[in-house]
Design a protein around this motif. Structure first.
Motif, PDB file in Angstrom:
ATOM      1  N   SER A  93       0.814  -1.212   0.000  1.00  0.00           N
ATOM      2  CA  SER A  93       0.000   0.000   0.000  1.00  0.00           C
ATOM      3  C   SER A  93       0.851   1.267   0.000  1.00  0.00           C
TER       4      SER A  93
ATOM      5  N   CYS B 121      -5.066   4.613  -1.088  1.00  0.00           N
ATOM      6  CA  CYS B 121      -6.295   5.014  -1.784  1.00  0.00           C
ATOM      7  C   CYS B 121      -6.080   6.172  -2.747  1.00  0.00           C
ATOM      8  N   CYS B 149      -9.870   2.896 -11.518  1.00  0.00           N
ATOM      9  CA  CYS B 149      -9.539   2.800 -10.095  1.00  0.00           C
ATOM     10  C   CYS B 149     -10.336   1.628  -9.537  1.00  0.00           C
ATOM     11  N   ASP B 151     -10.495  -1.428  -6.106  1.00  0.00           N
ATOM     12  CA  ASP B 151      -9.902  -2.059  -4.927  1.00  0.00           C
ATOM     13  C   ASP B 151     -10.879  -2.992  -4.244  1.00  0.00           C
ATOM     14  N   HIS B 250     -12.791  11.318  -0.128  1.00  0.00           N
ATOM     15  CA  HIS B 250     -12.450   9.906   0.019  1.00  0.00           C
ATOM     16  C   HIS B 250     -13.163   9.426   1.275  1.00  0.00           C
ATOM     17  N   ASN B 328     -15.745   1.078   1.799  1.00  0.00           N
ATOM     18  CA  ASN B 328     -14.551   1.766   1.319  1.00  0.00           C
ATOM     19  C   ASN B 328     -13.963   1.018   0.125  1.00  0.00           C
ATOM     20  N   TYR B 330     -11.449   2.091  -1.482  1.00  0.00           N
ATOM     21  CA  TYR B 330     -10.083   2.633  -1.582  1.00  0.00           C
ATOM     22  C   TYR B 330      -9.919   3.608  -2.761  1.00  0.00           C
ATOM     23  N   THR B 331      -9.091   3.249  -3.757  1.00  0.00           N
ATOM     24  CA  THR B 331      -8.862   4.197  -4.866  1.00  0.00           C
ATOM     25  C   THR B 331     -10.155   4.565  -5.588  1.00  0.00           C
ATOM     26  N   SER B 333     -13.058   4.947  -4.187  1.00  0.00           N
ATOM     27  CA  SER B 333     -14.012   5.612  -3.296  1.00  0.00           C
ATOM     28  C   SER B 333     -14.359   7.025  -3.759  1.00  0.00           C
ATOM     29  N   SER B 358      -8.859  13.860  -1.967  1.00  0.00           N
ATOM     30  CA  SER B 358      -8.327  12.510  -2.125  1.00  0.00           C
ATOM     31  C   SER B 358      -7.281  12.251  -1.054  1.00  0.00           C
ATOM     32  N   GLY B 360      -4.687   9.111   0.596  1.00  0.00           N
ATOM     33  CA  GLY B 360      -4.138   7.753   0.634  1.00  0.00           C
ATOM     34  C   GLY B 360      -3.147   7.674   1.775  1.00  0.00           C
TER      35      GLY B 360
END
Lengths: 446, 446
Positions: A93, B121, B149, B151, B250, B328, B330-331, B333, B358, B360
């Motif tokens: 990650s 993310c 995107c 996940d 996000h 969620n 992740y990317t 979202s 955004s 991550g």
């Protein structure tokens, strides 16, 4: 050529890093009990760099950035984008880029776009392309872009082990001052496919899964496709020597680079037989070899390796020596070979074009042309690549094998205190201090 | 606002994908023996999407691309760039992008730049930024850019498990025809740091390592920094409602989105107390809370959640419902939440600005503004997100838990034939047929 448009953005500086220790391929041949010359002539490799447990992908990338920043006297606040290309994954990650942010945060700069780009050995090239686009787009904020490519390549005991290597390269991009190394717009060709020639599905194991024969033909097929596309795009119909003055390839091992250059000549021959040297017409028998067979036809390969021998010396040798002495540094391979040719040729390169071929298994590939547009004397004379290669510690294959076995057992384990002596590292090198009980990594410096 | 420059490149189409099965958070509360409302009110989540063994990151990304291509009647040859953002790593070398090349190769297009962008993310946002830069740089070849995107988020049994989710989104970028959804140049702010708030150092395990409290404060700190930087850059001094008409975040879980919006109002208050609704001066006691304490001060949080309640309904609710029902992703979202607001509001959005944040872990974050510049009726009415959410199969927590336990045991194993019935998937869905003995994955379709 004179009408070709150059990118405004380009390379202002470049820096390489490789570990202080290496193993000789000739020694490995004896240790492995294989025939003499199997690695040194068969693969064309001289030495192989490797890391012990003090270094990992974050440490080598940090070190190469520190070297670049120190040498250029850079203010870290002047960098608006930092992107990393790597396939040495220590976290599924967290990007290596964020680990490098430690340096930038210390300098008060947290406003740095870019993350990691990944696809085998191609991630660094993707990062370079992204940075070039950013710098000539409305999104550019006027600051430098930094691309870091780094990898640690290790293989299980067996025929692939001598094709390992390790290294990192940091490349500083800018528009002002005008960069000496620029990219020819429209001289870029890409070929991508879904293949399983080399991949890493064993997540808990450091070693890749390799289909050796398949990866070589994937590489050559990608080379064909990119080269044909590039010639078409640039309107080039003759020899590779008309397209560029020098050529640099992603280098899994030197013999592959040798074969690749021969393959370009084979392509030239198929397009225009007059573009190759063949006074006795010995090559004509290869004209009708079916494409699929051509990737494995040893006679064909040998004939074009011979045909291209003089041109190889002139166009490729100036940049092929670093990879022969550190091995395959994956994403760093192509870009550190560019550094090698800069050191080797210096200002002789001014006005010259360098053809570059990037390949990452899986597969992603691009071919493109770099132009040295103005003097690079200061850049090339401050690389000290050969000096550092010669100053390395050569260890015996037993030690190399012990290190890899120890690392194999410790791969993905936590609560680790590295055992390697700091004195074995270069000075001013970032290195691992410990991995805590949940896998967080902490670094120190020699 | 009217003088703001918009990107030429923008979003032409968007498509979302989520699995056909989900588990209800209220059912999970009972199953886990926690207090009623812990997940539904405490986290603010309604349902959680998850995949069984027929779907993986490659299959869900392929499916969403197929959906987009079919719906838009796209010629795959018209796409010159394809980039994937994901943190669901099934191979440490081979990118998901190259697996998607299978579709493109079948259509005869291998000339497609871009690989995978990775940092938790944030990878999808990095891919979007790269594509936008490419499209307005000299390197653009005139074709569309596609960003995918996707996940699959799963957690060990325990407090984090209900914060999982799964989904993918495909976003088509272009310049011609003029895209309805554009990006405001100069309205972008980035903040990056080296943190270990959420990471995945256990390579042989699907689950992340999470420091729950730390990741929440990292998220809010990044939000602060981006928001302050964005306001400065755009010359905005007032309320978030002056900066944009809507806001999309996000979404690790809905309560976090709720807190984030409140945090923006807290920032507004600190800059200009007149910009918040506080007739009785009840907020003044929070003016001097030290920054470090402000991230964990429950009274402060509650006060600004209350203060921002009406504005949240207006600005955030139109886009917050999808993440509440899939969890969620992740990317995916942030970008599927953008799709949600497009479906919800349709052409009401024309001329409106959407603030996007955004995040991550690790950490990388950006805040930026999207403008709906022309009608999106066709785009928004063809998403069918709510219809598909309602048509899902709701499974009981026992089944959900069994699936995760089975997947846990099979993680990273080869020679696998998935057990899930094809009938459990949506029609026309790409799914895993088998993993062979060396880890190559083969797919089929319902």
């Amino acid at each position: 050529m004179e009408g070709v448009r150059l990118s405004e953005a380009g390379i202002l500086a470049i820096e390489t890093y490789f570990p202080r220790q290496c193993v000789r391929q000739a020694d490995l041949e004896k240790f492995d009990g294989v025939s003499s010359g199997k690695y040194t002539i068969g693969l064309g490799q001289d030495e192989m760099a490797f890391v012990d447990d003090r270094e990992d992908i974050v440490s080598i990338c940090t070190t190469v950035v520190r070297r670049l920043v120190a040498k250029q006297g850079l203010d870290l606040g002047s960098i608006g984008r930092l992107e990393v290309g790597t396939e040495t994954i220590i976290d599924k990650s967290k990007s290596v880029k964020t680990a490098l942010m430690d340096l930038f945060c210390q300098a008060g700069n947290t406003d740095v776009e870019g993350v990691d780009s990944t696809n085998a050995c191609y991630g660094g090239t993707a990062a370079v392309f992204n940075t070039l686009s950013w710098m000539e787009s409305p999104w550019w904020d006027g600051r430098y872009g930094l691309v870091v490519c780094g990898d640690i390549a290790v293989y299980e005991r067996g025929p692939a082990r001598p094709t390992g290597g390790a290294g990192a390269v940091a490349i500083l991009f800018g528009i002002n001052p005008q960069p000496p190394i620029r990219f020819e717009i429209n001289a870029r060709a890409t070929h991508m496919e879904h293949t399983y020639d080399f991949f890493k599905p064993r997540l808990g194991c450091e070693y890749p899964t390799v289909n050796g024969a398949e990866t070589l033909s994937c590489y050559l097929r990608a080379l064909d496709r990119c080269y044909q596309r590039l010639k078409k795009r640039t309107g080039s119909t003759g020899s590779v020597s008309d397209l560029a003055d020098y050529a640099v390839f992603h280098a899994p091992f030197n013999k592959m680079v040798r074969k690749s250059f021969a393959r370009l000549r084979y392509n030239d021959y198929l397009t225009d037989s007059a573009s190759v040297v063949d006074p006795q017409g010995k090559l004509s028998r290869f004209r009708d070899v079916p494409l699929a067979d051509s990737y494995t036809d040893k006679e064909l390969e040998k004939a074009f390796v011979n045909e291209s021998s003089d041109l190889y010396k002139k166009m490729v040798e100036p940049g092929d020596w670093l990879a022969k002495r550190i091995g395959n540094a994956y994403t760093a391979s192509l870009w550190s070979s560019l550094a090698a040719i800069l050191e080797e040729k210096g200002d002789e390169l001014v006005g010259k074009r360098i053809l570059m071929f990037s390949y990452g298994s899986g597969l992603a590939s691009s071919m493109f042309i770099v132009r040295v547009a103005s003097p690079i004397g200061k850049l090339s004379s401050s690389l000290f690549i050969k000096d550092r290669l010669d100053a390395r510690r050569i260890v015996d294959p037993e030690h190399f094998t012990d290190v890899l076995e120890r690392k194999e057992k410790k791969y993905c384990t936590f609560s680790v205190e590295p055992a390697q002596e700091l004195a074995e590292l270069w000075p001013q090198t970032t290195c691992l201090e410990r991995i805590d009980d949940i896998g967080r990594r902490f670094y120190t410096s020699t």
